[in-house]
Design a protein around this motif. Structure first.
Motif, PDB file in Angstrom:
ATOM      1  N   ASP A 184      71.793 -40.939  14.317  1.00  0.00           N
ATOM      2  CA  ASP A 184      71.805 -39.885  15.347  1.00  0.00           C
ATOM      3  C   ASP A 184      71.551 -38.523  14.721  1.00  0.00           C
ATOM      4  O   ASP A 184      70.974 -37.641  15.362  1.00  0.00           O
ATOM      5  N   ALA A 185      72.010 -38.334  13.482  1.00  0.00           N
ATOM      6  CA  ALA A 185      71.803 -37.046  12.814  1.00  0.00           C
ATOM      7  C   ALA A 185      71.989 -37.220  11.316  1.00  0.00           C
ATOM      8  O   ALA A 185      72.827 -38.010  10.874  1.00  0.00           O
ATOM      9  N   GLY A 186      71.210 -36.496  10.548  1.00  0.00           N
ATOM     10  CA  GLY A 186      71.376 -36.503   9.097  1.00  0.00           C
ATOM     11  C   GLY A 186      70.781 -37.738   8.434  1.00  0.00           C
ATOM     12  O   GLY A 186      69.835 -38.356   8.948  1.00  0.00           O
ATOM     13  N   THR A 187      71.350 -38.089   7.296  1.00  0.00           N
ATOM     14  CA  THR A 187      70.794 -39.162   6.479  1.00  0.00           C
ATOM     15  C   THR A 187      71.436 -40.504   6.825  1.00  0.00           C
ATOM     16  O   THR A 187      72.664 -40.615   6.787  1.00  0.00           O
ATOM     17  N   PRO A 188      70.644 -41.516   7.180  1.00  0.00           N
ATOM     18  CA  PRO A 188      71.212 -42.844   7.440  1.00  0.00           C
ATOM     19  C   PRO A 188      71.949 -43.324   6.192  1.00  0.00           C
ATOM     20  O   PRO A 188      71.528 -43.039   5.070  1.00  0.00           O
ATOM     21  N   GLY A 189      73.041 -44.047   6.394  1.00  0.00           N
ATOM     22  CA  GLY A 189      73.805 -44.555   5.241  1.00  0.00           C
ATOM     23  C   GLY A 189      74.890 -43.603   4.790  1.00  0.00           C
ATOM     24  O   GLY A 189      75.749 -43.978   4.002  1.00  0.00           O
ATOM     25  N   ILE A 190      74.858 -42.350   5.260  1.00  0.00           N
ATOM     26  CA  ILE A 190      75.904 -41.382   4.916  1.00  0.00           C
ATOM     27  C   ILE A 190      76.811 -41.257   6.142  1.00  0.00           C
ATOM     28  O   ILE A 190      76.444 -40.606   7.129  1.00  0.00           O
ATOM     29  N   SER A 191      77.959 -41.944   6.082  1.00  0.00           N
ATOM     30  CA  SER A 191      78.884 -42.045   7.235  1.00  0.00           C
ATOM     31  C   SER A 191      78.123 -42.478   8.489  1.00  0.00           C
ATOM     32  O   SER A 191      78.443 -42.054   9.603  1.00  0.00           O
ATOM     33  N   ASP A 192      77.129 -43.271   8.318  1.00  0.00           N
ATOM     34  CA  ASP A 192      76.283 -43.809   9.388  1.00  0.00           C
ATOM     35  C   ASP A 192      75.737 -45.159   8.921  1.00  0.00           C
ATOM     36  O   ASP A 192      75.703 -45.416   7.711  1.00  0.00           O
ATOM     37  N   PRO A 193      75.272 -46.013   9.849  1.00  0.00           N
ATOM     38  CA  PRO A 193      74.702 -47.292   9.434  1.00  0.00           C
ATOM     39  C   PRO A 193      73.521 -47.095   8.485  1.00  0.00           C
ATOM     40  O   PRO A 193      72.785 -46.113   8.600  1.00  0.00           O
ATOM     41  N   GLY A 194      73.366 -48.029   7.566  1.00  0.00           N
ATOM     42  CA  GLY A 194      72.254 -47.957   6.611  1.00  0.00           C
ATOM     43  C   GLY A 194      72.534 -48.809   5.380  1.00  0.00           C
ATOM     44  O   GLY A 194      71.689 -49.593   4.962  1.00  0.00           O
ATOM     45  N   PHE A 195      73.755 -48.682   4.855  1.00  0.00           N
ATOM     46  CA  PHE A 195      74.087 -49.372   3.617  1.00  0.00           C
ATOM     47  C   PHE A 195      73.840 -50.889   3.692  1.00  0.00           C
ATOM     48  O   PHE A 195      73.205 -51.468   2.805  1.00  0.00           O
ATOM     49  N   LEU A 196      74.327 -51.521   4.757  1.00  0.00           N
ATOM     50  CA  LEU A 196      74.194 -52.987   4.850  1.00  0.00           C
ATOM     51  C   LEU A 196      72.733 -53.414   4.855  1.00  0.00           C
ATOM     52  O   LEU A 196      72.347 -54.388   4.192  1.00  0.00           O
ATOM     53  N   LEU A 197      71.911 -52.657   5.590  1.00  0.00           N
ATOM     54  CA  LEU A 197      70.493 -53.016   5.684  1.00  0.00           C
ATOM     55  C   LEU A 197      69.786 -52.791   4.348  1.00  0.00           C
ATOM     56  O   LEU A 197      68.977 -53.631   3.915  1.00  0.00           O
ATOM     57  N   ILE A 246      62.729 -56.654  -0.630  1.00  0.00           N
ATOM     58  CA  ILE A 246      61.933 -55.792   0.247  1.00  0.00           C
ATOM     59  C   ILE A 246      62.003 -54.347  -0.271  1.00  0.00           C
ATOM     60  O   ILE A 246      63.098 -53.838  -0.522  1.00  0.00           O
ATOM     61  N   PRO A 247      60.874 -53.684  -0.448  1.00  0.00           N
ATOM     62  CA  PRO A 247      60.912 -52.302  -0.943  1.00  0.00           C
ATOM     63  C   PRO A 247      61.637 -51.372   0.043  1.00  0.00           C
ATOM     64  O   PRO A 247      61.466 -51.496   1.258  1.00  0.00           O
ATOM     65  N   VAL A 248      62.424 -50.474  -0.516  1.00  0.00           N
ATOM     66  CA  VAL A 248      63.183 -49.506   0.280  1.00  0.00           C
ATOM     67  C   VAL A 248      62.842 -48.114  -0.225  1.00  0.00           C
ATOM     68  O   VAL A 248      62.802 -47.897  -1.433  1.00  0.00           O
ATOM     69  N   GLU A 249      62.579 -47.203   0.705  1.00  0.00           N
ATOM     70  CA  GLU A 249      62.314 -45.820   0.285  1.00  0.00           C
ATOM     71  C   GLU A 249      63.109 -44.870   1.172  1.00  0.00           C
ATOM     72  O   GLU A 249      62.977 -44.888   2.398  1.00  0.00           O
ATOM     73  N   THR A 250      63.949 -44.055   0.537  1.00  0.00           N
ATOM     74  CA  THR A 250      64.755 -43.079   1.286  1.00  0.00           C
ATOM     75  C   THR A 250      64.157 -41.695   1.106  1.00  0.00           C
ATOM     76  O   THR A 250      63.992 -41.228  -0.021  1.00  0.00           O
ATOM     77  N   LEU A 251      63.826 -41.057   2.218  1.00  0.00           N
ATOM     78  CA  LEU A 251      63.268 -39.699   2.133  1.00  0.00           C
ATOM     79  C   LEU A 251      64.399 -38.692   1.918  1.00  0.00           C
ATOM     80  O   LEU A 251      65.479 -38.863   2.471  1.00  0.00           O
ATOM     81  N   PRO A 252      64.146 -37.642   1.132  1.00  0.00           N
ATOM     82  CA  PRO A 252      65.130 -36.561   1.047  1.00  0.00           C
ATOM     83  C   PRO A 252      65.139 -35.806   2.365  1.00  0.00           C
ATOM     84  O   PRO A 252      64.099 -35.718   3.034  1.00  0.00           O
ATOM     85  N   GLY A 253      66.295 -35.274   2.735  1.00  0.00           N
ATOM     86  CA  GLY A 253      66.332 -34.526   3.989  1.00  0.00           C
ATOM     87  C   GLY A 253      67.727 -34.129   4.396  1.00  0.00           C
ATOM     88  O   GLY A 253      68.646 -34.182   3.586  1.00  0.00           O
ATOM     89  N   PRO A 254      67.899 -33.744   5.680  1.00  0.00           N
ATOM     90  CA  PRO A 254      69.167 -33.177   6.119  1.00  0.00           C
ATOM     91  C   PRO A 254      70.357 -34.109   5.980  1.00  0.00           C
ATOM     92  O   PRO A 254      70.243 -35.320   6.161  1.00  0.00           O
ATOM     93  N   SER A 255      71.492 -33.514   5.650  1.00  0.00           N
ATOM     94  CA  SER A 255      72.788 -34.171   5.639  1.00  0.00           C
ATOM     95  C   SER A 255      73.797 -33.032   5.684  1.00  0.00           C
ATOM     96  O   SER A 255      73.558 -31.977   5.086  1.00  0.00           O
ATOM     97  N   ALA A 256      74.924 -33.221   6.367  1.00  0.00           N
ATOM     98  CA  ALA A 256      75.860 -32.100   6.539  1.00  0.00           C
ATOM     99  C   ALA A 256      76.603 -31.764   5.244  1.00  0.00           C
ATOM    100  O   ALA A 256      77.046 -30.639   5.057  1.00  0.00           O
ATOM    101  N   LEU A 257      76.737 -32.742   4.346  1.00  0.00           N
ATOM    102  CA  LEU A 257      77.619 -32.502   3.209  1.00  0.00           C
ATOM    103  C   LEU A 257      77.091 -31.471   2.214  1.00  0.00           C
ATOM    104  O   LEU A 257      77.862 -30.674   1.672  1.00  0.00           O
TER     105      LEU A 257
END
Ligand code: SAM
Length: 224
Positions: free
Chosen positions: A82-95, A104-115
């Motif tokens: 819903d907001a910020g980086t998936p996996g940071i206090s949001d779903p993402g880690f399990l996937l 499967i290749p995984v690529e995380t883009l840099p970008g907004p997060s509240a912390l």
């Protein structure tokens, strides 16, 4: 090559998205979204229309395998929250873990997060820090706070406005009322504010000024 992208989205200001995030969201086969209705509104702002699948904390255990199958069949997927980086206090880690297990290749883009803006804006040391996310609401709460009493690094917590006063009070008990801290509210939004001071001062401030909106609490680590 098909892969999973994790794409951070704005935490308040819709201008806070990268060119690459917009490009990738506009080109993947599937966007996995925490809340598809929220995602439709967000994507519309960037003129993006893609196939959406829901991926949230209530279905992530079951949806990870089918999502991996889709990606292995040649589809490219992007996960947003819903907001910020998936996996940071949001779903993402399990996937992410499942994709890595399946090669499967995984690529995380840099970008907004509240912390990160909350940490840097606090004025507290940012060379070493630990992110604690949300404190447990009931079970394990006291144990967690006790375990952090001797933490020397700056600590970052996510908090709701309804629990902020209780949390500041308990932090003052565990870390001492003189410990320096800051509370950032509504980062990147119209009513953004950061209040800095001791835990005792912050508890008094928010007792007199009931907080609203989204909140990050940053607390100085224990000094030697
Ligand atoms: N994935 C997000 C991130 O990367 O920051 C965090 C999602 S978590 C479910 C939501 C919490 O993040 C809020 O309760 C609040 O503590 C913090 N948060 C998110 N947006 C914020 C903002 N604009 N200002 C202050 N805190 C925010």
């Amino acid at each position: 090559m098909s892969k999973l992208f994790l794409v951070p989205t704005p935490i308040g200001n819709l201008k806070d998205i990268t060119y690459r995030a917009v490009e990738i969201l506009g080109s993947v086969d599937i966007i996995l979204a925490e809340d598809t209705r929220h995602a439709v509104r967000l994507l519309k702002h960037y003129n993006i229309s893609r196939k959406l699948l829901s991926h949230h904390k209530f279905n992530e255990h079951h949806s990870a395998d089918p999502v991996c199958d889709l990606i292995r069949s040649g589809k490219t997927a992007a996960l947003i929250s819903d907001a910020g980086t998936p996996g940071i206090s949001d779903p993402g880690f399990l996937l992410v873990r499942k994709c890595i297990e399946k090669g499967i290749p995984v690529e995380t883009l840099p970008g907004p997060s509240a912390l990160i803006p909350a940490l840097v804006n606090s004025g507290l040391p940012s060379d070493r820090f630990c992110f604690e996310g949300f404190l447990p609401v009931r079970k394990g709460r006291r144990k967690k706070l006790t375990s952090l009493e001797t933490e020397p690094r700056t600590m970052i917590f996510y908090e709701s406005p309804y629990r902020l006063l209780k949390t500041l009070g308990e932090m003052a008990e565990h870390f001492g009322p003189e410990r320096q801290a800051s509370v950032s509210r509504e980062l990147s939004k119209i009513f953004e504010e950061t209040i800095r001071g001791t835990l005792g001062f912050l508890a008094d401030h928010f007792r007199n000024n009931p907080p609203k909106g989204e909140i990050v609490v940053v607390v100085s680590g224990k000094k030697n």
